[in-house]
Design an enzyme around this catalytic site. Structure first.
Site, PDB file in Angstrom:
ATOM      1  N   TYR A  16       0.873  -1.189   0.000  1.00  0.00           N
ATOM      2  CA  TYR A  16       0.000   0.000   0.000  1.00  0.00           C
ATOM      3  C   TYR A  16       0.906   1.236   0.000  1.00  0.00           C
ATOM      4  O   TYR A  16       2.041   1.182  -0.456  1.00  0.00           O
ATOM      5  CB  TYR A  16      -0.880  -0.121   1.257  1.00  0.00           C
ATOM      6  N   ARG A  70      -7.333  11.199  -9.468  1.00  0.00           N
ATOM      7  CA  ARG A  70      -6.459  11.824  -8.463  1.00  0.00           C
ATOM      8  C   ARG A  70      -5.917  10.725  -7.558  1.00  0.00           C
ATOM      9  O   ARG A  70      -6.344  10.556  -6.423  1.00  0.00           O
ATOM     10  CB  ARG A  70      -7.251  12.877  -7.665  1.00  0.00           C
ATOM     11  N   GLU A 101     -12.882   6.094  -4.206  1.00  0.00           N
ATOM     12  CA  GLU A 101     -11.473   6.328  -3.900  1.00  0.00           C
ATOM     13  C   GLU A 101     -10.806   7.142  -5.003  1.00  0.00           C
ATOM     14  O   GLU A 101     -10.914   6.799  -6.179  1.00  0.00           O
ATOM     15  CB  GLU A 101     -10.750   4.974  -3.767  1.00  0.00           C
ATOM     16  N   ASP A 102     -10.154   8.197  -4.621  1.00  0.00           N
ATOM     17  CA  ASP A 102      -9.263   8.942  -5.510  1.00  0.00           C
ATOM     18  C   ASP A 102      -9.919   9.432  -6.808  1.00  0.00           C
ATOM     19  O   ASP A 102      -9.316   9.391  -7.876  1.00  0.00           O
ATOM     20  CB  ASP A 102      -7.984   8.131  -5.784  1.00  0.00           C
ATOM     21  N   ASP A 138     -13.724   7.615   0.798  1.00  0.00           N
ATOM     22  CA  ASP A 138     -12.571   7.452   1.679  1.00  0.00           C
ATOM     23  C   ASP A 138     -11.820   8.771   1.831  1.00  0.00           C
ATOM     24  O   ASP A 138     -11.391   9.137   2.926  1.00  0.00           O
ATOM     25  CB  ASP A 138     -11.655   6.385   1.074  1.00  0.00           C
ATOM     26  N   ASP A 139     -11.658   9.495   0.728  1.00  0.00           N
ATOM     27  CA  ASP A 139     -10.822  10.695   0.761  1.00  0.00           C
ATOM     28  C   ASP A 139     -11.518  11.869   1.452  1.00  0.00           C
ATOM     29  O   ASP A 139     -10.861  12.692   2.088  1.00  0.00           O
ATOM     30  CB  ASP A 139     -10.398  11.066  -0.664  1.00  0.00           C
ATOM     31  N   ASN A 163      -3.227   7.935   8.619  1.00  0.00           N
ATOM     32  CA  ASN A 163      -3.747   7.524   7.315  1.00  0.00           C
ATOM     33  C   ASN A 163      -5.196   7.069   7.460  1.00  0.00           C
ATOM     34  O   ASN A 163      -5.582   6.527   8.498  1.00  0.00           O
ATOM     35  CB  ASN A 163      -2.879   6.373   6.779  1.00  0.00           C
TER      36      ASN A 163
HETATM   37  O1  LIG Z   1      -4.082   5.932   0.087  1.00  0.00           O
HETATM   38  C1  LIG Z   1      -3.641   6.576   1.051  1.00  0.00           C
HETATM   39  O2  LIG Z   1      -2.604   6.276   1.648  1.00  0.00           O
HETATM   40  C2  LIG Z   1      -4.445   7.726   1.574  1.00  0.00           C
HETATM   41  C3  LIG Z   1      -5.372   8.214   0.548  1.00  0.00           C
HETATM   42  O3  LIG Z   1      -6.520   7.801   0.469  1.00  0.00           O
HETATM   43  C4  LIG Z   1      -4.876   9.136  -0.467  1.00  0.00           C
HETATM   44  O4  LIG Z   1      -3.759   9.662  -0.349  1.00  0.00           O
HETATM   45  O5  LIG Z   1      -5.621   9.343  -1.425  1.00  0.00           O
HETATM   46 MG   LIG Z   2      -7.328   8.061  -1.458  1.00  0.00          MG
END
Ligand SMILES: O=C([O-])CC(=O)C(=O)O
Ligand SMILES: [Mg+2]
Length: 540
Positions: free
Chosen positions: A94, A147, A236-237, A259-260, A443
């Site tokens: 990760y 992103r 996510e992202d 999540d973000d 995190n």
């Molecule tokens: O993935 C990670 O470590 C934290 C997160 O969600 C990001 O930076 O988008």
């Molecule tokens: Mg993220």
């Protein structure tokens, strides 16, 4: 069908195979005799051998490529190894290594996992989901790759992120990997480098936007819901322009969360609970400046407001203690370019101030970096924070490490060891003035596995702020005085399963209380309900 696999077909099936661990009797019954060296290994022996190989690789990226292959060969062993060596292996599977893996994903891909749904497939998603590698799916992590971490638009190369996040679901929340599905939505990429890379494996066109994009996402949700009615979905992202919109559009219709926006917020607030405990203050005593006013910066600001309200402040009082700054300057009422989600935090200030000048003006007690801008917390800024505060709170949360606003070492050195520091990506312990600091990661992995687990087991729509706040408390409550004494604002990874369990119980309880539970089969003993669901990697 899977139960009947035998012989070489069984051995080559990474989900089911025990590799060399089959006993003589099993080998006879399963047609494996002669296909393996004669002496059966225990899972402990297999783990020892694989850790030896793991250590023979010198770079984290090589190690992650090795682990990816191990997972393809023997998934149970992969997860067992991760659970037994969380601190060592998770940074390789990760953040931060997953960032390097993603950047080269199209070149590195050998073992496809999860699914790729592309906008070219619009109109056919329901049919395509029938090809899913898993029959039953409880948890989906989905990205459109725009992103990825602080790395920006990676197109389909971002697929390492949904896959990597799901590893946490298994390791930290006990969701069976056979029920986890990582999905990348390919709507194109605006990254020149990939558009020109002959080995890039996504569609080579600019990102599709507007109505067509929205219809595609809508079709995705409907197709997923029709196929797996009880499954929870983690965004996510996605880039800011879609992340807020999509969360707002779907949070009341499906068991989904971002999540973000929400997970990171839960982690940031947990970090504040710990930092304030170390200082002997309350969150509402702090003056907090964010560098970065996107999903995570704004999401965290919103949740900090809730935390301050819990301590007795009004919404307005709470907002007055939070200042945001983005790439174009302070989030100011005098700017015409700020998004709606930033507006509650806009202040009547000169929009041309630099971040450092803004620090001079506001005199914050805490600076939080969610900017994706590596090195943005300069020596001058951090030294000013130390001059203004006995215990300056410095959170450098952008990922991976190359994008951290400052390093752990810099934070301690420039504050003479007084910083209350955490980072999004891991930094090694730092010895400064004969004292060793152990800065743990702030995190979102402390938050999202438990939230997702609770969403799966309740089918709840949306995750309200009070549940996120409970999650932050759950995390912070696991931080001991000894942790704080060594500079750790977060608990050690050994608490992860307990934290996820407790967060999940709170998610379910709140969903029941507020009538948002889609599931009707929830037993009264929630602790047991969650515990019984949680998988551990063992040979079946
Ligand atoms: O993935 C990670 O470590 C934290 C997160 O969600 C990001 O930076 O988008
Ligand atoms: Mg993220």
């Amino acid at each position: 069908m899977t139960e009947t696999l035998k012989g070489n077909a069984l051995l080559q099936n990474g989900t089911l195979s025990k590799g060399t661990a089959y006993t003589a009797e099993e080998r006879k019954a399963l047609g494996l005799t002669g296909l393996l060296p004669p002496m059966p290994a225990s899972i402990g022996m297999q783990e020892e051998a694989m850790m030896e190989v793991y250590h023979s690789f010198s770079t984290p990226l090589q190690k992650s490529i090795f682990l990816d292959a191990l997972r393809a060969a023997n998934e149970t062993l992969f997860f067992r190894m991760l659970m037994d060596n969380v601190d060592e292996l998770l940074p390789v599977v990760y953040t931060p290594t997953v960032g390097d893996f993603c950047k080269q994903y199209s070149h590195l891909l050998r073992f496809p996992r999860g699914m790729f749904l592309s906008i070219e497939d619009k109109g056919h998603l329901a049919e395509i989901l029938n090809n899913a590698p898993q029959k039953e799916v409880d948890m989906i992590v989905v990205t459109d790759g725009e992103r990825i971490l602080g790395l920006g638009d990676l197109g389909i190369n971002g697929h390492g992120i949904p896959v990597g996040k799901l590893v946490f679901y298994t390791v930290c929340a006990g969701v069976d990997p056979a029920k986890c599905l990582g999905i990348t939505l390919d709507v194109g990429t605006n990254r020149e480098r990939y558009l020109k890379d002959p080995l890039y494996l996504g569609h080579r066109h600019e990102r599709v936007r507007g109505k067509e994009y929205d219809e595609f996402i809508e079709e995705f949700f409907q197709a997923v819901k029709a196929k797996w009615p009880n499954c929870a979905i983690q965004f996510e992202d996605f880039a800011n322009q879609n992340a807020f919109r999509l969360l707002d559009r779907y949070r009341n219709r499906y068991a989904c969360f971002s999540d973000d926006i929400q997970g990171t917020a839960g982690a940031v607030v947990a970090g504040f609970f710990s930092a304030c405990r170390a200082k002997g203050t309350k969150v509402s005593d702090e003056r907090i400046m964010f560098l970065g006013a996107g999903e995570s910066g704004t999401g965290s600001s919103r949740l900090l407001v809730e935390a301050m309200k819990e301590e007795g402040l009004t919404e307005e009082e709470a907002r007055s203690k939070i200042w945001l700054f983005d790439i174009n300057g302070p989030i100011s009422t005098r700017r015409s370019d700020i998004a709606d989600y930033m507006k509650p935090f806009a202040k009547d200030v000169d929009p041309s101030l630099t971040f450092e000048a803004y620090v001079d003006l506001v005199k914050p007690t805490a600076i939080v970096g969610l900017s994706t801008c590596g090195g943005a917390f300069t020596e001058s800024i951090v030294r000013k924070m130390a001059a203004m505060n006995d215990r300056p709170i410095i959170f450098a949360l952008s990922n991976p490490n190359s994008h951290s606003e400052c390093s752990a070492e810099q934070a301690y050195e420039w504050t003479d060891g007084w910083a209350l520091f955490c980072s999004g990506s891991p930094f090694e312990p730092v010895t400064y003035n004969r004292k060793t600091f152990v800065p743990r990661q702030g995190n979102n992995y402390f938050i999202f596995p438990g939230i997702g687990l609770g969403a799966i087991l309740s089918g709840c729509t949306g995750i309200p702020p009070e549940v996120l706040l409970l999650a932050s408390h759950t995390v912070a409550d696991c931080v001991t005085d000894a942790d704080l004494a060594q500079g750790s604002l977060f608990p050690p990874s050994s608490f992860m399963r307990k934290i996820s369990h407790d967060i999940a119980v709170n998610v379910i309880r709140n969903a029941q209380k507020t009538g948002r539970c889609a599931r009707t089969d929830i037993p009264a003993d929630l602790d047991q309900y969650v515990t019984d669901y949680m998988y551990s990697p063992e040979y079946r």
